[in-house]
Design an enzyme around this catalytic site. Structure first.
Site, mmCIF file in Angstrom:
data_model
loop_
_atom_site.group_PDB
_atom_site.id
_atom_site.type_symbol
_atom_site.label_atom_id
_atom_site.label_comp_id
_atom_site.label_asym_id
_atom_site.label_seq_id
_atom_site.Cartn_x
_atom_site.Cartn_y
_atom_site.Cartn_z
ATOM 1 N N ASP A 59 5.636 4.835 -3.598
ATOM 2 C CA ASP A 59 4.708 5.620 -4.394
ATOM 3 C C ASP A 59 5.041 5.454 -5.867
ATOM 4 O OD1 ASP A 59 3.351 6.717 -2.137
ATOM 5 O OD2 ASP A 59 5.035 8.083 -1.845
ATOM 6 N N HIS B 269 1.810 0.144 -1.273
ATOM 7 C CA HIS B 269 1.646 1.601 -1.281
ATOM 8 C C HIS B 269 1.898 2.231 0.084
ATOM 9 C CE1 HIS B 269 0.933 4.955 -3.758
ATOM 10 N NE2 HIS B 269 -0.040 4.458 -4.500
#
Length: 445
Positions: A420, A416
């Protein structure tokens, strides 16, 4: 003066190696490029070649010991070197003794008298970074450890033996000297011991006294299993994992493959499995979404130009991840040949360093053992990994009618810091579309 032989760089992101077997003894004469030792890492098994011609004068690292890249492992007196006549005659004797098998576990921890004498001598032992890190993780006082290495050097195996025996017992008469780290090897401490910028390092788990009942089997942790464990912990600690999944109707793929596999096997001499189709769809989607083919580099993100697909290949005791180089330039046939070749050479123990390096994205075929859903751990330093689950037939609603279709789940873990959900969702939809569009016009060559 003798030439130092160091643990070589054994592949991308490899920080340490284990001497699994010495192929030479003290006093042996070797030629340049002769193999000196067999080395095991979490990625590959390899041999360390000699960098010079000469005579082996001292073996520093013992079989079974794990040391960082760049650590001194061997001395070779070069042929015709001026220092040969000045070499200490006692050195070969000490080194020869160090090649013997380590003493039993009970001799690893010094008695109070021995420990006190070590302190009184006023000399400080030197330890490799790997030994220091392991001892600190398990609360081992290195001043109380009797080393089995050359010249009494404490090895990683010595420390591990104490850990396996339940740790050290408190000794009031022994003083705890602070270890002196070998400065030559200090720069090569494995990256797994360093905290990520802005985040705390994981706290080592305290030793747990697990009762062993009659009939329980105790399996020693092998060096490669320990390294795999460390790398998995590192990946989970450093990369904030997120997870997403899509389901894909691969009925057309199943039908096409069933029709083509017979001719394919006769022409090419290998089975046409489903995996090359999935890899082909992935690499085509990576070209559309190059951000997926990236890595986190602290203060920057590096988007890789080449698309090199890592595939997971399991053996009886370990998991290897060889790489299909330039997979986007290969046909389904080319990918199938690469998968077959890498899997065969992995199980035969014949992978090379080049086979194990350069991967930019991993495709894991968890469906091969019946899994229908998984959350894979990212193959650091890559930004994502995709698991292809088992293809199963089940009822699906199509145009308000129920039909039996061949369905598969594609499970993706992502870093992350780099990716995304939006871009990963689009990437998975692209893979899904390509798989569902496979049909009679699909090119194998």
């Amino acid at each position: 003066m003798a030439t130092k032989v160091l643990m070589p760089q054994l592949g991308e992101s490899v920080t340490e190696g284990t001497i699994s077997k010495w192929l030479v003894n003290v006093g042996d004469t070797v030629k340049k490029y002769d193999s000196l030792a067999e080395v095991t890492t979490d990625k590959v098994n390899a041999e360390v070649p000699s960098t010079v011609s000469g005579r082996v004068t001292e073996i520093v690292v013992q079989e079974g010991e794990t040391v960082a890249i760049g650590t001194l492992i061997l001395y070779i007196e070069e042929s015709g070197a001026a220092g040969e006549a000045q070499a200490s005659p006692a050195a070969p004797v000490v080194a020869a003794a160090s090649t013997e098998q380590p003493a039993p576990v009970q001799k690893q921890a010094a008695s109070p008298v021995v420990a006190a004498k070590a302190v009184e001598s006023g000399t400080k032992q030197r330890y490799s970074p790997a030994v220091v890190v392991l001892s600190q993780e398990h609360g081992i006082d290195l001043a109380r450890v009797v080393g089995t290495g050359a010249g009494g050097r404490v090895t990683r195996k010595d420390v591990q033996a104490i850990i396996d025996a339940g740790g050290q017992k408190p000794v009031e008469t022994a003083q705890a000297d602070q270890p002196v780290v070998d400065q030559q090897a200090a720069a090569t401490v494995p990256a797994t011991t360093a905290p990520v910028s802005g985040t705390p390092a994981p706290t080592p788990a305290a030793p747990v006294d697990i009762p062993v009942a009659t009939g329980d089997e105790i399996i020693p942790v092998t060096p490669i299993r320990r390294t795999i464990a460390n790398r998995m912990v590192q990946s989970k600690h450093e990369a904030p994992h997120a997870w997403t999944m899509v389901e894909v109707d691969v009925t057309n793929l199943v039908n096409f493959r069933n029709q083509a596999k017979g001719d394919f096997a006769r022409k090419e001499g290998l089975n046409l499995t489903f995996l090359p189709f999935f890899i082909k769809a992935v690499v085509e989607s990576l070209k559309e979404y190059p951000m997926i083919n990236a890595t986190w580099a602290g203060d920057k993100i590096i988007v890789k130009k080449n698309i090199n697909i890592s595939i997971a290949v399991a053996t009886e005791d370990a998991l290897y991840v060889p790489v299909i180089k330039d997979a986007d330039q290969k046909s389904i046939l080319g990918i199938a040949k690469s998968v077959d070749d890498l899997a065969a050479r992995t199980r035969a123990g014949k992978l090379t360093m080049d086979d194990m390096t350069g991967g930019t994205f991993t495709v894991n075929n968890t469906g091969s053992f019946g899994s229908i859903q998984s959350q894979p751990i990212i193959n650091s330093p890559q930004a994502a990994i995709l698991s292809v689950e088992s293809i199963v037939k089940r009822p699906v609603v199509i145009n308000d009618m129920i039909a039996i279709r061949s369905m598969v789940n594609l499970c993706m873990s992502l870093d992350h810091r780099v990716l995304d959900g939006l871009i990963c969702g689009r990437f998975l939809q692209s893979v899904k579309q390509k798989l569902e569009n496979i049909g009679p016009d699909t090119k194998l060559y």
